[in-house]
Design a protein around this motif. Structure first.
Motif, short mmCIF file in Angstrom:
data_model
loop_
_atom_site.label_atom_id
_atom_site.label_comp_id
_atom_site.label_asym_id
_atom_site.label_seq_id
_atom_site.Cartn_x
_atom_site.Cartn_y
_atom_site.Cartn_z
N GLY A 1 0.99 -1.27 0.03
CA GLY A 1 0.18 -0.10 -0.01
C GLY A 1 0.91 1.51 -0.02
N TRP A 2 2.05 1.08 -0.53
CA TRP A 2 2.87 2.42 -0.70
C TRP A 2 2.48 3.02 -1.86
N HIS A 3 3.27 4.07 -2.38
CA HIS A 3 3.52 4.71 -3.76
C HIS A 3 4.55 4.69 -4.51
N ALA A 4 4.57 4.71 -5.71
CA ALA A 4 5.65 4.48 -6.47
C ALA A 4 6.59 5.43 -6.99
N TRP A 5 6.26 7.02 -6.28
CA TRP A 5 6.75 8.10 -6.88
C TRP A 5 8.11 8.72 -6.38
N ARG A 6 8.83 9.11 -7.34
CA ARG A 6 10.25 10.12 -6.88
C ARG A 6 9.72 11.33 -7.38
N PRO A 7 10.45 12.54 -6.78
CA PRO A 7 10.00 13.77 -7.26
C PRO A 7 10.84 13.98 -8.54
N ALA A 8 10.30 14.93 -9.40
CA ALA A 8 11.20 15.22 -10.66
C ALA A 8 12.66 15.62 -10.20
N HIS A 9 13.57 15.00 -11.11
CA HIS A 9 14.93 15.08 -10.69
C HIS A 9 15.84 15.09 -11.97
N ILE A 10 16.97 15.82 -11.88
CA ILE A 10 17.92 15.73 -12.73
C ILE A 10 19.26 15.35 -12.04
N HIS A 11 19.73 13.99 -12.92
CA HIS A 11 21.11 13.34 -12.18
C HIS A 11 22.15 13.99 -12.87
N VAL A 12 23.08 14.25 -12.10
CA VAL A 12 24.55 14.73 -12.57
C VAL A 12 25.70 13.85 -11.67
N LYS A 13 26.64 14.04 -12.56
CA LYS A 13 28.11 13.60 -11.95
C LYS A 13 29.03 14.50 -12.39
N VAL A 14 29.55 15.34 -11.34
CA VAL A 14 30.54 16.41 -11.49
C VAL A 14 31.87 15.96 -11.21
N SER A 15 33.04 16.21 -11.90
CA SER A 15 34.32 15.98 -11.83
C SER A 15 35.27 16.98 -12.47
N ALA A 16 36.52 16.59 -11.76
CA ALA A 16 37.40 17.50 -12.17
C ALA A 16 38.74 16.86 -11.85
N PRO A 17 39.88 16.92 -12.58
CA PRO A 17 41.08 16.14 -12.53
C PRO A 17 41.58 16.53 -10.93
N GLY A 18 41.94 15.47 -10.29
CA GLY A 18 42.50 15.66 -8.85
C GLY A 18 41.70 15.89 -8.00
N HIS A 19 40.22 15.78 -8.29
CA HIS A 19 39.15 15.84 -7.28
C HIS A 19 38.27 14.95 -7.18
N GLU A 20 37.30 14.67 -6.24
CA GLU A 20 36.53 13.60 -5.66
C GLU A 20 35.24 13.87 -6.73
N LEU A 21 34.75 13.17 -7.37
CA LEU A 21 33.76 12.88 -8.15
C LEU A 21 32.45 13.01 -7.27
N ILE A 22 31.41 13.89 -7.66
CA ILE A 22 30.29 13.96 -6.96
C ILE A 22 29.05 13.57 -7.66
N THR A 23 28.39 12.48 -7.40
CA THR A 23 26.88 12.03 -8.14
C THR A 23 25.89 12.82 -7.14
N ALA A 24 25.22 13.39 -7.83
CA ALA A 24 24.07 14.15 -7.25
C ALA A 24 22.78 14.11 -7.90
#
Ligand code: MBD
Ligand code: FE
Length: 281
Positions: free
Chosen positions: A212-235
């Motif tokens: 009896g739950w619902h199946a929804w996620r809010p509207a969203h944009i996926h990103v992976k932000v990265s730069a040399p020498g830095h930790e990648l962020i998935t958001a």
């Protein structure tokens, strides 16, 4: 022609399963024996405790067995794990991060999307439905210096479907890799995604209906932000006022990830500013 509206859970599920098998994540399957023993034992102890506490019956045990079999048959292990488990793994993995918040990757990332220099427009159909959306941002380090990194973006269309997982969509529809300039600035043009319902006709949908739950996620944009020498962020970035920001089935919304879109200066849809700060590697 087959359209995204003919999408079947088993189709997107099996694609996500195949994609995981092909991905480098399989390389990480070598978990030390001591960890396997500790973690497997504690998970099983938690299961035993639940069975004893609620006096689980044979009928319920067999319903579980039947359901677990169908998760595999529908290819929905990636979906199940990413919806109900990944958010805590992400929480633990990023607890010492000083830069921007991230959240879960989910099951529909595809690596190596076509690169474009900023300003970029994500590939879309001539009649792509929805509202135009412009995102301007900057990638910086913890000291505020711009980083010439990149932003990988993927999101569902105005009907909630992802290219390469629903039929009838161009291969890279609403997916792309944007290269920031030397100061870390980037600009992306796309269409605002719709709220997203996880497939209801597969095993995960069966669980949701049975509970009896619902199946929804809010509207969203996926990103992976990265730069040399830095930790990648998935958001993922979310929109204010979405009814499902408070009850996301995947528990992946954080207040820091909610955008503030305004009517666009050129009159075309909406625009917003959202920056990312990366930790050193
Ligand atoms: C999605 O689009 C998603 O982002 C997650 C986390 C789970 C299912 C579908
Ligand atoms: Fe998603």
């Amino acid at each position: 022609t087959i359209s995204e509206f003919d999408a079947k859970a088993a189709e997107s599920g099996n694609k996500a399963t195949e994609r995981f098998k092909e991905s480098g994540k399989r390389a990480a399957l070598d978990v030390p024996k001591e960890r396997v023993s500790l973690l497997a034992r504690e998970v099983l102890e938690a299961v035993y405790a639940t069975i004893r506490k609620h006096k689980v019956t044979y009928a319920e045990y067999n319903a579980l067995k039947d359901w677990l079999i169908s998760v595999g048959e529908d290819g929905e292990w990636p979906l199940f794990l990413d919806v109900w488990v990944e958010h805590v793994v992400e929480e633990v993995a990023t607890e010492n991060r000083k830069g921007s918040k991230g959240t879960i990757e989910g099951p529909y990332y595809v690596p190596n999307s076509p690169e474009q220099p900023t300003p970029a427009r994500l590939p879309r159909r001539d009649d792509e439905p929805g509202t135009e959306l412009t995102w301007k941002g900057q990638i910086r380090d913890l000291d505020g210096n711009g980083l010439a990194g990149k932003v990988e973006i993927w999101h569902a269309d105005g009907a909630g479907f992802y290219s390469q997982y629903a039929p009838g969509l161009p291969e890279w529809n609403l997916r792309g890799t944007v290269l920031a300039d030397e100061n870390g600035n980037f600009e992306v043009h796309t269409m605002r995604p719709a709220p997203y319902q996880i497939p209801t006709d597969g095993a995960c949908g069966k669980l949701i209906a049975a509970a009896g739950w619902h199946a929804w996620r809010p509207a969203h944009i996926h990103v992976k932000v990265s730069a040399p020498g830095h930790e990648l962020i998935t958001a993922q970035l979310y929109f204010p006022g979405d009814a499902h920001n408070e009850d996301d089935i995947a528990s992946a919304v954080k207040p820091e990830l909610i955008l503030d879109p305004k009517p666009a200066a050129d009159g075309k849809g909406e625009e917003m500013v959202y920056d990312f700060v990366l930790d050193p590697e």
